[in-house]
Motif scaffolding. Sequence first.
Motif, PDB file in Angstrom:
ATOM      1  N   GLN A  88       0.829  -1.203   0.000  1.00  0.00           N
ATOM      2  CA  GLN A  88       0.000   0.000   0.000  1.00  0.00           C
ATOM      3  C   GLN A  88       0.868   1.260   0.000  1.00  0.00           C
ATOM      4  N   ARG A  89       1.872   1.306   0.874  1.00  0.00           N
ATOM      5  CA  ARG A  89       2.714   2.501   1.009  1.00  0.00           C
ATOM      6  C   ARG A  89       4.123   2.079   1.408  1.00  0.00           C
ATOM      7  N   THR A  93       2.728   6.344  -1.994  1.00  0.00           N
ATOM      8  CA  THR A  93       1.674   5.340  -2.110  1.00  0.00           C
ATOM      9  C   THR A  93       1.988   4.450  -3.306  1.00  0.00           C
ATOM     10  N   VAL A  94       1.870   3.141  -3.112  1.00  0.00           N
ATOM     11  CA  VAL A  94       2.121   2.181  -4.193  1.00  0.00           C
ATOM     12  C   VAL A  94       0.791   1.695  -4.761  1.00  0.00           C
ATOM     13  N   ASN A  95      -0.099   1.235  -3.911  1.00  0.00           N
ATOM     14  CA  ASN A  95      -1.428   0.750  -4.314  1.00  0.00           C
ATOM     15  C   ASN A  95      -2.452   1.228  -3.305  1.00  0.00           C
ATOM     16  N   ASP A  96      -3.715   1.241  -3.707  1.00  0.00           N
ATOM     17  CA  ASP A  96      -4.794   1.568  -2.786  1.00  0.00           C
ATOM     18  C   ASP A  96      -4.971   0.440  -1.791  1.00  0.00           C
ATOM     19  N   PRO A  97      -5.426   0.764  -0.566  1.00  0.00           N
ATOM     20  CA  PRO A  97      -5.680  -0.300   0.414  1.00  0.00           C
ATOM     21  C   PRO A  97      -6.812  -1.208  -0.037  1.00  0.00           C
ATOM     22  N   GLU A  98      -6.856  -2.417   0.539  1.00  0.00           N
ATOM     23  CA  GLU A  98      -7.951  -3.340   0.242  1.00  0.00           C
ATOM     24  C   GLU A  98      -9.254  -2.718   0.713  1.00  0.00           C
ATOM     25  N   PRO A  99     -10.314  -2.860  -0.059  1.00  0.00           N
ATOM     26  CA  PRO A  99     -11.593  -2.314   0.395  1.00  0.00           C
ATOM     27  C   PRO A  99     -12.095  -3.079   1.614  1.00  0.00           C
ATOM     28  N   GLU A 100     -12.761  -2.353   2.485  1.00  0.00           N
ATOM     29  CA  GLU A 100     -13.362  -2.993   3.650  1.00  0.00           C
ATOM     30  C   GLU A 100     -14.516  -3.874   3.187  1.00  0.00           C
ATOM     31  N   PRO A 101     -14.700  -5.028   3.839  1.00  0.00           N
ATOM     32  CA  PRO A 101     -15.840  -5.869   3.451  1.00  0.00           C
ATOM     33  C   PRO A 101     -17.141  -5.122   3.700  1.00  0.00           C
ATOM     34  N   GLU A 102     -18.057  -5.283   2.786  1.00  0.00           N
ATOM     35  CA  GLU A 102     -19.338  -4.593   2.916  1.00  0.00           C
ATOM     36  C   GLU A 102     -20.173  -5.246   4.005  1.00  0.00           C
ATOM     37  N   ASP A 103     -20.893  -4.407   4.741  1.00  0.00           N
ATOM     38  CA  ASP A 103     -21.772  -4.907   5.789  1.00  0.00           C
ATOM     39  C   ASP A 103     -23.118  -5.346   5.239  1.00  0.00           C
ATOM     40  N   THR A 104     -23.348  -5.111   3.952  1.00  0.00           N
ATOM     41  CA  THR A 104     -24.628  -5.485   3.372  1.00  0.00           C
ATOM     42  C   THR A 104     -24.646  -6.987   3.103  1.00  0.00           C
ATOM     43  N   PRO A 105     -25.753  -7.625   3.374  1.00  0.00           N
ATOM     44  CA  PRO A 105     -25.832  -9.066   3.144  1.00  0.00           C
ATOM     45  C   PRO A 105     -25.785  -9.395   1.656  1.00  0.00           C
ATOM     46  N   GLU A 106     -25.382 -10.607   1.362  1.00  0.00           N
ATOM     47  CA  GLU A 106     -25.372 -11.078  -0.026  1.00  0.00           C
ATOM     48  C   GLU A 106     -26.804 -11.100  -0.551  1.00  0.00           C
ATOM     49  N   PRO A 107     -27.016 -10.733  -1.804  1.00  0.00           N
ATOM     50  CA  PRO A 107     -28.378 -10.766  -2.345  1.00  0.00           C
ATOM     51  C   PRO A 107     -28.889 -12.201  -2.441  1.00  0.00           C
ATOM     52  N   ASP A 108     -30.201 -12.310  -2.368  1.00  0.00           N
ATOM     53  CA  ASP A 108     -30.861 -13.606  -2.539  1.00  0.00           C
ATOM     54  C   ASP A 108     -30.457 -14.199  -3.877  1.00  0.00           C
ATOM     55  N   ALA A 109     -30.284 -15.507  -3.920  1.00  0.00           N
ATOM     56  CA  ALA A 109     -29.930 -16.165  -5.174  1.00  0.00           C
ATOM     57  C   ALA A 109     -31.007 -15.928  -6.234  1.00  0.00           C
ATOM     58  N   ASP A 146      -3.382  -4.951   3.087  1.00  0.00           N
ATOM     59  CA  ASP A 146      -4.334  -5.453   4.081  1.00  0.00           C
ATOM     60  C   ASP A 146      -4.471  -4.488   5.260  1.00  0.00           C
ATOM     61  N   GLY A 147      -3.575  -3.482   5.339  1.00  0.00           N
ATOM     62  CA  GLY A 147      -3.651  -2.479   6.389  1.00  0.00           C
ATOM     63  C   GLY A 147      -2.990  -2.895   7.693  1.00  0.00           C
ATOM     64  N   TYR A 148      -2.481  -4.127   7.776  1.00  0.00           N
ATOM     65  CA  TYR A 148      -1.893  -4.639   9.008  1.00  0.00           C
ATOM     66  C   TYR A 148      -0.435  -5.059   8.845  1.00  0.00           C
ATOM     67  N   THR A 149      -0.133  -5.753   7.779  1.00  0.00           N
ATOM     68  CA  THR A 149       1.190  -6.330   7.587  1.00  0.00           C
ATOM     69  C   THR A 149       2.218  -5.251   7.284  1.00  0.00           C
ATOM     70  N   VAL A 150       3.341  -5.303   8.014  1.00  0.00           N
ATOM     71  CA  VAL A 150       4.450  -4.378   7.818  1.00  0.00           C
ATOM     72  C   VAL A 150       5.707  -5.208   7.599  1.00  0.00           C
ATOM     73  N   ARG A 151       6.443  -4.926   6.522  1.00  0.00           N
ATOM     74  CA  ARG A 151       7.686  -5.633   6.212  1.00  0.00           C
ATOM     75  C   ARG A 151       8.814  -4.612   6.127  1.00  0.00           C
ATOM     76  N   GLY A 191      15.564  -5.528  10.261  1.00  0.00           N
ATOM     77  CA  GLY A 191      14.727  -6.483   9.547  1.00  0.00           C
ATOM     78  C   GLY A 191      13.475  -6.907  10.278  1.00  0.00           C
ATOM     79  N   GLU A 192      13.042  -6.122  11.266  1.00  0.00           N
ATOM     80  CA  GLU A 192      11.850  -6.503  12.012  1.00  0.00           C
ATOM     81  C   GLU A 192      10.588  -6.269  11.176  1.00  0.00           C
ATOM     82  N   ASP A 193       9.622  -7.137  11.341  1.00  0.00           N
ATOM     83  CA  ASP A 193       8.336  -7.022  10.662  1.00  0.00           C
ATOM     84  C   ASP A 193       7.268  -6.793  11.714  1.00  0.00           C
ATOM     85  N   GLY A 194       6.061  -6.473  11.280  1.00  0.00           N
ATOM     86  CA  GLY A 194       4.982  -6.239  12.226  1.00  0.00           C
ATOM     87  C   GLY A 194       3.636  -6.602  11.650  1.00  0.00           C
ATOM     88  N   ASP A 195       2.629  -6.566  12.518  1.00  0.00           N
ATOM     89  CA  ASP A 195       1.263  -6.881  12.091  1.00  0.00           C
ATOM     90  C   ASP A 195       0.245  -5.924  12.711  1.00  0.00           C
TER      91      ASP A 195
END
Length: 130
Positions: free
Chosen positions: A8-9, A68-84, A28-33, A39-43
Motif C-alpha cells: 500500500q505505502r 503510495t504504491v497501491n490503494d488499500p484493500e476495500p473494507e468488506p461490505e456490511d450489506t448481506p449477499e443478495p438472494d440467489a 491489508d492495512g496490518y502487515t508491515v515488512r 529487519g523486524e516485521d509487524g502486524d
Amino acid sequence: MDDHIHIQRTWHLTHPDGSTVDIDLWTDGYTVRVEGGDGEDGDRGQRDVDELIAKYLAAGYQRARDYTVNDPEPEPEDTPEPDADEPADRPECCPECGSAIEYQAEHADHGRSGPAWLCLGCRWGEWISR
C-alpha cells in the motif's frame, strides 16, 4: 518480475553511512515488512510503521521519501449477499428518498402480490415483472 501489488505505502530511510531501510505497509492495512536495518516485521499496521520510523530517525536515519504504491484493500461490505433468486437489476437506491433498497420475493399490497423492490426508508416500492 518485481510484483508490488500487495504493498500500500513505502517509506525509504537513509543513513549517512550509506545504509538504507525500506518499510512497506501492505494493502491489508496490518502487515508491515522491513528490508534493511534490523529487519523486524509487524502486524499492527500504521502503529508499527510510526514506531519503526521513530526508531530509525533516533538512530540517525533520515526520511528520504515515502509514497503510495497501491490503494488499500476495500473494507468488506456490511450489506448481506443478495438472494440467489433476486433479479440482477436492483436499483442502487430509492429514487424518492435515496435510502437502501431491499428485495422481497412475495410482497403483497392492495390485492396484488409478487416480487418487488422496496425502500427501507420511505417504503417506496416497485413491482418486478418476470
